[in-house]
Design a protein around this motif. Sequence first.
Motif, short mmCIF file in Angstrom:
data_model
loop_
_atom_site.label_atom_id
_atom_site.label_comp_id
_atom_site.label_asym_id
_atom_site.label_seq_id
_atom_site.Cartn_x
_atom_site.Cartn_y
_atom_site.Cartn_z
N ILE A 67 4.60 -13.50 -0.01
CA ILE A 67 3.28 -12.87 0.10
C ILE A 67 3.34 -11.86 1.23
O ILE A 67 3.67 -12.21 2.36
CB ILE A 67 2.19 -13.94 0.43
CG1 ILE A 67 2.20 -15.09 -0.58
CG2 ILE A 67 0.81 -13.30 0.55
CD1 ILE A 67 1.73 -14.73 -1.96
N ASN A 68 3.05 -10.60 0.93
CA ASN A 68 3.05 -9.55 1.96
C ASN A 68 1.64 -9.31 2.48
O ASN A 68 0.74 -9.00 1.70
CB ASN A 68 3.55 -8.22 1.37
CG ASN A 68 5.05 -8.23 1.11
OD1 ASN A 68 5.78 -9.11 1.59
ND2 ASN A 68 5.52 -7.26 0.35
N VAL A 69 1.47 -9.46 3.78
CA VAL A 69 0.16 -9.24 4.40
C VAL A 69 0.29 -8.12 5.43
O VAL A 69 1.03 -8.27 6.41
CB VAL A 69 -0.32 -10.52 5.16
CG1 VAL A 69 -1.74 -10.33 5.68
CG2 VAL A 69 -0.18 -11.77 4.31
N VAL A 70 -0.38 -7.00 5.21
CA VAL A 70 -0.41 -5.97 6.26
C VAL A 70 -1.51 -6.42 7.23
O VAL A 70 -2.69 -6.47 6.87
CB VAL A 70 -0.72 -4.56 5.67
CG1 VAL A 70 -0.78 -3.52 6.79
CG2 VAL A 70 0.34 -4.16 4.65
N ALA A 71 -1.10 -6.80 8.45
CA ALA A 71 -2.07 -7.36 9.41
C ALA A 71 -2.72 -6.22 10.19
O ALA A 71 -2.02 -5.37 10.76
CB ALA A 71 -1.36 -8.32 10.35
N GLU A 95 3.59 -4.86 9.94
CA GLU A 95 2.82 -3.92 10.76
C GLU A 95 2.37 -2.73 9.90
O GLU A 95 3.15 -2.25 9.05
CB GLU A 95 3.68 -3.39 11.91
CG GLU A 95 3.88 -4.39 13.03
CD GLU A 95 4.86 -3.89 14.08
OE1 GLU A 95 4.86 -4.44 15.19
OE2 GLU A 95 5.64 -2.96 13.80
N TYR A 96 1.17 -2.30 10.16
CA TYR A 96 0.62 -1.13 9.48
C TYR A 96 1.40 0.11 9.94
O TYR A 96 1.50 0.39 11.12
CB TYR A 96 -0.86 -1.02 9.84
CG TYR A 96 -1.62 0.18 9.33
CD1 TYR A 96 -1.10 1.04 8.35
CD2 TYR A 96 -2.90 0.46 9.81
CE1 TYR A 96 -1.82 2.13 7.88
CE2 TYR A 96 -3.63 1.54 9.35
CZ TYR A 96 -3.07 2.39 8.39
OH TYR A 96 -3.79 3.46 7.94
N MET A 97 1.94 0.86 8.96
CA MET A 97 2.72 2.06 9.29
C MET A 97 1.87 3.32 9.04
O MET A 97 1.30 3.45 7.96
CB MET A 97 3.95 2.15 8.39
CG MET A 97 4.99 1.10 8.63
SD MET A 97 6.40 1.40 7.53
CE MET A 97 6.10 0.20 6.27
N ILE A 101 5.65 6.15 -2.71
CA ILE A 101 7.02 5.85 -2.29
C ILE A 101 7.40 4.44 -2.74
O ILE A 101 8.51 4.20 -3.21
CB ILE A 101 7.17 5.94 -0.75
CG1 ILE A 101 6.75 7.31 -0.24
CG2 ILE A 101 8.62 5.64 -0.34
CD1 ILE A 101 6.66 7.40 1.27
N GLY A 102 6.48 3.50 -2.57
CA GLY A 102 6.77 2.14 -3.04
C GLY A 102 7.01 1.13 -1.95
O GLY A 102 7.36 -0.01 -2.21
N GLY A 103 6.83 1.51 -0.69
CA GLY A 103 6.98 0.54 0.40
C GLY A 103 8.42 0.38 0.81
O GLY A 103 9.30 1.00 0.27
N1 SAM Z 1 1.33 -2.18 -5.63
C1 SAM Z 1 2.37 -3.00 -5.17
C2 SAM Z 1 1.91 -3.86 -4.02
O1 SAM Z 1 0.87 -3.60 -3.46
O2 SAM Z 1 2.65 -4.79 -3.68
C3 SAM Z 1 3.65 -2.28 -4.83
C4 SAM Z 1 3.55 -1.00 -4.08
S1 SAM Z 1 2.97 -1.12 -2.38
C5 SAM Z 1 3.10 0.57 -1.84
C6 SAM Z 1 4.35 -1.93 -1.59
C7 SAM Z 1 4.06 -2.55 -0.24
O3 SAM Z 1 3.78 -1.53 0.69
C8 SAM Z 1 2.89 -3.50 -0.23
O4 SAM Z 1 3.31 -4.74 0.30
C9 SAM Z 1 1.90 -2.83 0.70
O5 SAM Z 1 1.14 -3.77 1.42
C10 SAM Z 1 2.83 -2.03 1.59
N2 SAM Z 1 2.17 -0.91 2.25
C11 SAM Z 1 1.47 0.09 1.70
N3 SAM Z 1 1.02 0.96 2.65
C12 SAM Z 1 1.46 0.48 3.84
C13 SAM Z 1 1.33 0.92 5.19
N4 SAM Z 1 0.68 2.04 5.51
N5 SAM Z 1 1.90 0.17 6.16
C14 SAM Z 1 2.57 -0.97 5.86
N6 SAM Z 1 2.75 -1.42 4.60
C15 SAM Z 1 2.19 -0.72 3.61
#
Ligand code: SAM
Length: 330
Positions: free
Chosen positions: A159-163, A190-192, A328-330
């Motif tokens: 589980i990916n959580v942007v905190a 971390e939020y990028m 880009i796709g992360g």
């Molecule tokens: N839609 C899918 C998803 O949300 O998992 C795949 C694409 S998304 C761009 C891939 C990952 O990038 C996600 O885990 C999302 O939280 C992360 N992500 C997007 N923008 C971000 C940012 N500005 N900083 C950090 N992580 C980011």
Amino acid sequence: MGKLVDPYGREIDYLRVSVIDRCNLKCFYCVPDVGSCSPDVSEVMSLEEIIKIIKAAASLGIKKVRLTGGEPLVRKDIVEMVSKISEIEGITDISLTTNGVMLNELAPALVKAGLNRVNISLDSMNPANFKKITRGGALKKTQRGIKAALKAGLTPVKINVVAMKGINDGEIEEFVKLTLDNDLHVRFIEYMPISKSHQKQWGECFMPISEIQELCEKIGPLEEEQTYRGNGPAAYYRIQGAKGLVGFISPVSRHFCGKCNRLRVTADGKIKPCLFSMDEIDLKEAGGDEEKLKELFMRSLDLRPDPHQVDRNPESRFNCSKREMQQIGG
Ligand code: SAM
Ligand code: SF4
């Protein structure tokens, strides 16, 4: 032709392919300015083009492929794509990053097609907050998707959580508690500030991993987990006795470019040698010819930046992408 090793000795065996730049959600940290993200700008690669690219990459030593987006599950041919990738010689691991919205219906078919692992983005477990962050999404759908992934055997589900400060920092302890009884890897990211459009909100919401970790430790001491220390960017920990793990990914505050083992391909067929750079190589130039595709992959290695320079100067890492994360796709 040789293997993919860049001028700084980093071996590349991992390819992240963005299969579409559109998404069924609009997370504010991924698409800061909805108006700027026209759904028609890119020429999304066909299934055939994607398979040719992955075949060429596999012959140069790529073993692991991650499909991402936009939202990869909105592609109608996603199951067929996974199935075709699983037939490519040399590919040993296929994973997917998704918001989970469509996973409930697709998880069994994806597993049958050869999907090994899944990362699911979930930034809030509060329906109203989830809706706010994703600009309209329904938490229930992602929660059903997580359950479906576990049931289909895609474990461990990550589980990916942007905190983010003031957004979901009050839920960090609740996320950690999820690992106590579930075989989940909850990873805080971390939020990028990936492009210029982030500047203002990034300044308000950014939280360094050190602060996030402090909040996690309110649940109990975190014991470092060496088993999962691969070439990936996450450092993993376990609350004593917990079934799952807590991971930290710190692209802003702690460098990991020295271990970077990946290349990215955008949905419109451009190699991005580094997430934080403007450089791109257009794979469409190859016209689908495998030898030419391989040459372009080899050429992209010279555009990989010196890891020390990128690490030493975090300022230069960000606000330099002409694309938003969704593209880009992360
Ligand atoms: N839609 C899918 C998803 O949300 O998992 C795949 C694409 S998304 C761009 C891939 C990952 O990038 C996600 O885990 C999302 O939280 C992360 N992500 C997007 N923008 C971000 C940012 N500005 N900083 C950090 N992580 C980011
Ligand atoms: Fe879509 Fe994923 Fe970006 Fe959210 S993080 S807008 S789900 S691509």
